[in-house]
Design a protein around this motif. Structure first.
Motif, PDB file in Angstrom:
ATOM      1  N   UNK A 208       1.228   1.886   6.210  1.00  0.00           N
ATOM      2  CA  UNK A 208       0.977   0.467   5.270  1.00  0.00           C
ATOM      3  C   UNK A 208       2.359   0.341   4.769  1.00  0.00           C
ATOM      4  N   UNK A 209       2.574  -0.997   4.222  1.00  0.00           N
ATOM      5  CA  UNK A 209       3.860  -1.310   3.472  1.00  0.00           C
ATOM      6  C   UNK A 209       3.711  -1.582   2.081  1.00  0.00           C
ATOM      7  N   UNK A 210       4.464  -1.388   1.489  1.00  0.00           N
ATOM      8  CA  UNK A 210       4.445  -1.244  -0.286  1.00  0.00           C
ATOM      9  C   UNK A 210       5.279  -2.003  -0.672  1.00  0.00           C
ATOM     10  N   UNK A 211       5.173  -3.253  -1.439  1.00  0.00           N
ATOM     11  CA  UNK A 211       6.192  -3.956  -2.129  1.00  0.00           C
ATOM     12  C   UNK A 211       5.886  -4.230  -3.599  1.00  0.00           C
ATOM     13  N   UNK A 212       6.935  -4.043  -4.424  1.00  0.00           N
ATOM     14  CA  UNK A 212       6.528  -4.656  -5.782  1.00  0.00           C
ATOM     15  C   UNK A 212       7.300  -5.890  -6.048  1.00  0.00           C
ATOM     16  N   UNK A 213       6.720  -6.603  -6.652  1.00  0.00           N
ATOM     17  CA  UNK A 213       7.207  -8.118  -6.790  1.00  0.00           C
ATOM     18  C   UNK A 213       7.076  -8.437  -8.332  1.00  0.00           C
TER      19      UNK A 213
END
Length: 255
Positions: A208-213
């Protein structure tokens, strides 16, 4: 677009593999959000397995699940904190939550732009969104034996582009789930060790890829304001027919 239903998701997180996945991702969430004291936290998609560790810290924690997926009671004890909601018309006021955690959602979303616009609307001016989505280069997206094998996997470039197009500023993308999607005992025992190796030696090949925006402030058009004038009433969650009792403390906490 086919998506796992709430019974499949619940069953996965009651399994030994699901428990290891939950703990691995909670560590990542905690690293990115080390302190969310007195924040209002919203979980979207099927985020309840990852919300429990933060409930005691936040001002309030609630979750919405999409109609196509279905909804189950959460938590098992006390008042329900989860409901069924339309992803493109959340029953919340403008600027009403500080953090949004979106899991098992973006990859299965039919109206991605509209949903992201709605998330943008309910976030405060300093609000942040965390998205956890299957990675395009990882093995987890290739097998339907877990919920991460459904929907549309994303690359880092695609993730950043879709968030920026919908008025979010993005940070670097992190990875998780480097161990294989197998419930074999040896695999689960070595999962933490493999996670550490993966982060160091092959960071782009995570499951999985995890990104904060972060919410980017801009003026809504008159048309957008009119589209969001009315909000539906939230539907209370109910236990699915035939759902059994919780399978131990860890499993009950993760629902």
């Amino acid at each position: 677009m086919m998506r796992p239903d709430v019974i499949e998701l619940r069953k996965f997180y009651h399994s030994h593999l699901g428990g290891v996945v939950r703990r691995a991702l909670v560590r990542k969430i905690r690293h990115l959000w080390p302190d969310i004291s007195n924040f209002r936290l919203l979980g979207l998609g099927y985020a309840t397995p990852y919300l429990f560790p933060f409930r005691s810290e936040t001002e309030r924690t609630i979750a919405f699940m999409p109609a196509e997926q279905g909804v189950i009671q959460w938590p098992h004890e006390g008042p329900g904190l989860v409901g069924l909601a339309d992803e493109v018309s959340l029953p919340l006021g403008d600027s009403s939550v500080d953090r949004v955690l979106w899991v098992h959602g973006l990859e299965n979303c039919r109206f991605t732009d509209a949903t992201l616009h709605e998330i943008w609307r309910v976030l405060t001016s300093s609000g942040k969104l965390m998205v956890i989505v299957p990675g395009r280069r990882g093995v987890w997206a290739r097998l339907e034996k877990t919920p991460f094998g459904y929907g549309y996997p994303y690359s880092d470039k695609q993730l950043k582009r879709i968030l920026r197009q919908n008025h979010f500023t993005t940070s670097d993308v992190a990875g998780a789930l480097y161990f294989p999607p197998s419930g074999a005992r040896m695999n689960l025992r070595a999962a933490r060790f493999v996670e550490n190796l993966g982060e160091r030696w092959w960071p782009g090949f995570s499951g999985v890829r995890i990104i904060e925006a972060e919410k980017q402030i801009f003026a809504l058009s008159e048309g957008a304001k009119k589209e969001r004038r009315f909000r539906p009433v939230i539907a209370p969650a109910a236990r699915p027919i035939g759902a059994g009792r919780s399978m131990g403390r860890d499993a009950s906490e993760s629902d």
